[in-house]
Design a protein around this motif. Structure first.
Motif, PDB file in Angstrom:
ATOM      1  N   LEU A 103       0.827  -1.204   0.000  1.00 24.84           N
ATOM      2  CA  LEU A 103       0.000   0.000   0.000  1.00 24.84           C
ATOM      3  C   LEU A 103       0.864   1.258   0.000  1.00 24.84           C
ATOM      4  N   LEU A 104       1.930   1.227   0.784  1.00 21.37           N
ATOM      5  CA  LEU A 104       2.866   2.354   0.815  1.00 21.37           C
ATOM      6  C   LEU A 104       3.467   2.591  -0.565  1.00 21.37           C
ATOM      7  N   GLU A 105       3.876   1.511  -1.210  1.00 20.44           N
ATOM      8  CA  GLU A 105       4.480   1.651  -2.539  1.00 20.44           C
ATOM      9  C   GLU A 105       3.451   2.121  -3.557  1.00 20.44           C
ATOM     10  N   TRP A 106       2.213   1.588  -3.472  1.00 21.78           N
ATOM     11  CA  TRP A 106       1.147   1.960  -4.419  1.00 21.78           C
ATOM     12  C   TRP A 106       0.850   3.456  -4.331  1.00 21.78           C
TER      13      TRP A 106
ATOM     14  N   ILE B   8      -5.600   1.235   6.366  1.00 17.69           N
ATOM     15  CA  ILE B   8      -4.279   1.841   6.275  1.00 17.69           C
ATOM     16  C   ILE B   8      -3.696   1.892   7.682  1.00 17.69           C
ATOM     17  N   GLY B   9      -2.486   1.399   7.859  1.00 20.99           N
ATOM     18  CA  GLY B   9      -1.861   1.381   9.172  1.00 20.99           C
ATOM     19  C   GLY B   9      -1.358   2.748   9.600  1.00 20.99           C
ATOM     20  N   LEU B  10      -1.224   2.934  10.895  1.00 24.29           N
ATOM     21  CA  LEU B  10      -0.772   4.221  11.420  1.00 24.29           C
ATOM     22  C   LEU B  10       0.626   4.570  10.930  1.00 24.29           C
ATOM     23  N   ASP B  11       1.528   3.614  10.895  1.00 23.21           N
ATOM     24  CA  ASP B  11       2.877   3.875  10.398  1.00 23.21           C
ATOM     25  C   ASP B  11       2.848   4.229   8.914  1.00 23.21           C
ATOM     26  N   THR B  12       1.924   3.619   8.184  1.00 21.94           N
ATOM     27  CA  THR B  12       1.802   3.924   6.752  1.00 21.94           C
ATOM     28  C   THR B  12       1.357   5.362   6.551  1.00 21.94           C
ATOM     29  N   TYR B  13       0.399   5.819   7.360  1.00 20.98           N
ATOM     30  CA  TYR B  13      -0.009   7.230   7.285  1.00 20.98           C
ATOM     31  C   TYR B  13       1.184   8.143   7.563  1.00 20.98           C
ATOM     32  N   THR B  14       1.946   7.834   8.584  1.00 19.68           N
ATOM     33  CA  THR B  14       3.074   8.691   8.953  1.00 19.68           C
ATOM     34  C   THR B  14       4.063   8.809   7.806  1.00 19.68           C
TER      35      THR B  14
ATOM     36  N   VAL C  51     -12.070   5.988  15.996  1.00 20.45           N
ATOM     37  CA  VAL C  51     -11.730   7.373  16.340  1.00 20.45           C
ATOM     38  C   VAL C  51     -10.277   7.485  16.781  1.00 20.45           C
ATOM     39  N   SER C  52      -9.751   6.434  17.387  1.00 18.89           N
ATOM     40  CA  SER C  52      -8.357   6.461  17.817  1.00 18.89           C
ATOM     41  C   SER C  52      -7.422   6.708  16.641  1.00 18.89           C
ATOM     42  N   HIS C  53      -7.704   6.119  15.493  1.00 20.18           N
ATOM     43  CA  HIS C  53      -6.860   6.352  14.316  1.00 20.18           C
ATOM     44  C   HIS C  53      -6.937   7.816  13.868  1.00 20.18           C
ATOM     45  N   HIS C  54      -8.158   8.383  13.873  1.00 19.86           N
ATOM     46  CA  HIS C  54      -8.293   9.800  13.525  1.00 19.86           C
ATOM     47  C   HIS C  54      -7.443  10.671  14.450  1.00 19.86           C
ATOM     48  N   VAL C  55      -7.560  10.404  15.736  1.00 17.26           N
ATOM     49  CA  VAL C  55      -6.870  11.236  16.722  1.00 17.26           C
ATOM     50  C   VAL C  55      -5.360  11.032  16.655  1.00 17.26           C
ATOM     51  N   GLN C  56      -4.913   9.784  16.535  1.00 16.36           N
ATOM     52  CA  GLN C  56      -3.480   9.540  16.498  1.00 16.36           C
ATOM     53  C   GLN C  56      -2.813  10.187  15.292  1.00 16.36           C
ATOM     54  N   VAL C  57      -3.439  10.078  14.121  1.00 13.04           N
ATOM     55  CA  VAL C  57      -2.846  10.701  12.931  1.00 13.04           C
ATOM     56  C   VAL C  57      -2.926  12.222  13.048  1.00 13.04           C
ATOM     57  N   SER C  58      -4.018  12.742  13.613  1.00 18.72           N
ATOM     58  CA  SER C  58      -4.163  14.194  13.767  1.00 18.72           C
ATOM     59  C   SER C  58      -3.157  14.791  14.740  1.00 18.72           C
ATOM     60  N   LEU C  59      -2.728  13.998  15.716  1.00 21.88           N
ATOM     61  CA  LEU C  59      -1.824  14.497  16.752  1.00 21.88           C
ATOM     62  C   LEU C  59      -0.387  14.014  16.607  1.00 21.88           C
ATOM     63  N   ASP C  60      -0.121  13.198  15.628  1.00 20.63           N
ATOM     64  CA  ASP C  60       1.223  12.631  15.436  1.00 20.63           C
ATOM     65  C   ASP C  60       2.252  13.760  15.326  1.00 20.63           C
ATOM     66  N   PRO C  61       3.195  13.874  16.273  1.00 24.80           N
ATOM     67  CA  PRO C  61       4.151  14.994  16.247  1.00 24.80           C
ATOM     68  C   PRO C  61       5.153  14.911  15.109  1.00 24.80           C
ATOM     69  N   THR C  62       5.251  13.767  14.452  1.00 19.06           N
ATOM     70  CA  THR C  62       6.195  13.648  13.333  1.00 19.06           C
ATOM     71  C   THR C  62       5.575  14.074  12.005  1.00 19.06           C
ATOM     72  N   ILE C  63       4.265  14.366  12.003  1.00 16.25           N
ATOM     73  CA  ILE C  63       3.573  14.814  10.787  1.00 16.25           C
ATOM     74  C   ILE C  63       3.459  16.330  10.799  1.00 16.25           C
ATOM     75  N   ASN C  64       3.722  16.952   9.668  1.00 14.29           N
ATOM     76  CA  ASN C  64       3.528  18.393   9.509  1.00 14.29           C
ATOM     77  C   ASN C  64       2.057  18.632   9.197  1.00 14.29           C
ATOM     78  N   HIS C  65       1.302  19.061  10.193  1.00 12.93           N
ATOM     79  CA  HIS C  65      -0.141  19.156  10.034  1.00 12.93           C
ATOM     80  C   HIS C  65      -0.585  20.403   9.277  1.00 12.93           C
ATOM     81  N   THR C  66       0.349  21.268   8.914  1.00 16.68           N
ATOM     82  CA  THR C  66       0.002  22.353   7.995  1.00 16.68           C
ATOM     83  C   THR C  66      -0.006  21.858   6.554  1.00 16.68           C
ATOM     84  N   LYS C  67       0.539  20.675   6.314  1.00 19.53           N
ATOM     85  CA  LYS C  67       0.626  20.132   4.959  1.00 19.53           C
ATOM     86  C   LYS C  67      -0.086  18.795   4.790  1.00 19.53           C
ATOM     87  N   PHE C  68      -0.650  18.275   5.877  1.00 22.52           N
ATOM     88  CA  PHE C  68      -1.358  16.996   5.811  1.00 22.52           C
ATOM     89  C   PHE C  68      -2.575  17.081   6.710  1.00 22.52           C
TER      90      PHE C  68
END
Length: 328
Positions: A136-139, A165-171, A189-206
């Motif tokens: 999925l990551l490669e696709w 889609i896995g959490l690491d894949t989103y990251t 909802v946990s997936h929504h919150v974890q991806v929304s709060l992931d400190p390694t993601i630039n949330h101004t661009k994702f």
């Protein structure tokens, strides 16, 4: 939060149903023709009533029931209608619902020519969990590398053999410069919150969006960008106001109480959308906005709700209508 021009705005998007006429375009045609004037009428209504953007030809838009020419006609027709109505740059995401990399890029190329700004690309789930996270990551990386439009990841297990889609894949995918967000159409909802709060993601661009208005308040409070919500096709001002309540900072006790009241009403009405889907959304748009007809979608989604079914939802929908009329 700063807004990158390539990133969709925060707020409420509507997964717009595709409107059809009551008869085919020609004697040789097998199904009812597109109704682009009704499509434009509905899109303009949404643009005037608080909705931040449209998703055309997503799952609710029955993209898989349309030909390539029809998909182009619909997107370009809505863009032209919005421009003539005074909304020349109004945000449009185009659904991409195919498993083939080559076809996904074809759909994205057509969407760009029709003047959509983003592609909402469904996870390739025909083979379910046989499509592992590495593939999925490669696709998605391959599609994003070659797409002429910025894309969003679309995770809808209900139509993709329960693929998630896995959490690491989103990251990892969030770091790609041409991947600008995701839509999660599931109840985790946990997936929504974890991806929304992931400190390694630039949330101004994702940006993270839910496909369920039932989750609007909780996920926006914890960093999500908004929702792509079918109920807002019928009651755009009410759902958009709920987003405004959830996004406003600081959250006062009074604001929280109001938000909770509105979220309850929205969540209760969303039960109708959950049960009746496209047919229910179209029936609601016809009954409340006098747009479209009661024919429903294309086969196998043709038809309306059973006689008396709409009335069974009167308590929930009357409350939504009252909210809708209360918004200036």
């Amino acid at each position: 939060m700063p807004q990158d021009s390539t990133v969709p705005p925060e707020g409420v998007f509507v997964p717009v149903p595709t409107f059809f006429k009551t008869s085919p375009a020609s004697p040789s045609a097998l199904q009812a023709a597109l109704d682009v004037p009704a499509q434009c009428q509905h899109s303009i209504h949404l643009a005037k009533n608080g909705v931040r953007g449209l998703v055309l030809l997503g799952s609710t838009g029955e993209a898989i029931h349309l030909s390539r020419a029809e998909r182009f006609e619909l997107i370009s027709g809505v863009r032209d209608g919005l421009t003539k109505a005074g909304f020349p740059d109004y945000p449009i995401m185009a659904g991409v619902l195919t498993n083939s990399v080559d076809e996904a890029l074809e759909w994205l190329g057509d969407a760009k020519k029709a003047d959509a700004q983003w592609g909402l690309v469904l996870a390739p789930g025909y083979f379910g969990n046989a499509a592992n996270q590495e593939n999925l990551l490669e696709w998605y990386t391959l599609v994003a590398d070659l797409s002429p439009l910025p894309i969003l990841i679309y995770n809808y297990p209900g139509v993709t053999n329960n693929i998630m889609i896995g959490l690491d894949t989103y990251t990892k995918l969030a770091a790609h410069p041409n991947i600008v967000g995701c839509k999660m159409s599931h109840g985790n909802v946990s997936h929504h919150v974890q991806v929304s709060l992931d400190p390694t993601i630039n949330h101004t661009k994702f940006r993270v969006y839910s496909g369920f208005g039932q989750q609007l308040g909780p996920i926006v409070l914890f960093g999500a960008a908004g929702v792509i919500d079918g109920l807002a096709a019928i009651y755009p001002r009410a759902v958009s106001r709920l987003f405004e309540l959830a996004a406003k900072r600081p959250v006062t006790p009074e604001a929280l109480q109001t938000m909770q009241t509105w979220q309850f009403i929205v969540s209760r009405a969303e039960e109708m959308i959950g049960k009746w889907g496209i047919v229910g959304i179209k029936e609601g748009v016809y009954r409340e906005l006098s747009i479209g007809n009661l024919q429903g979608g294309r086969l196998p989604l043709k038809g309306s709700m059973p006689e008396g079914e709409w009335a069974k939802w009167a308590v929930a929908l009357d409350a939504m209508k009252k909210l809708e009329l209360s918004v200036d």
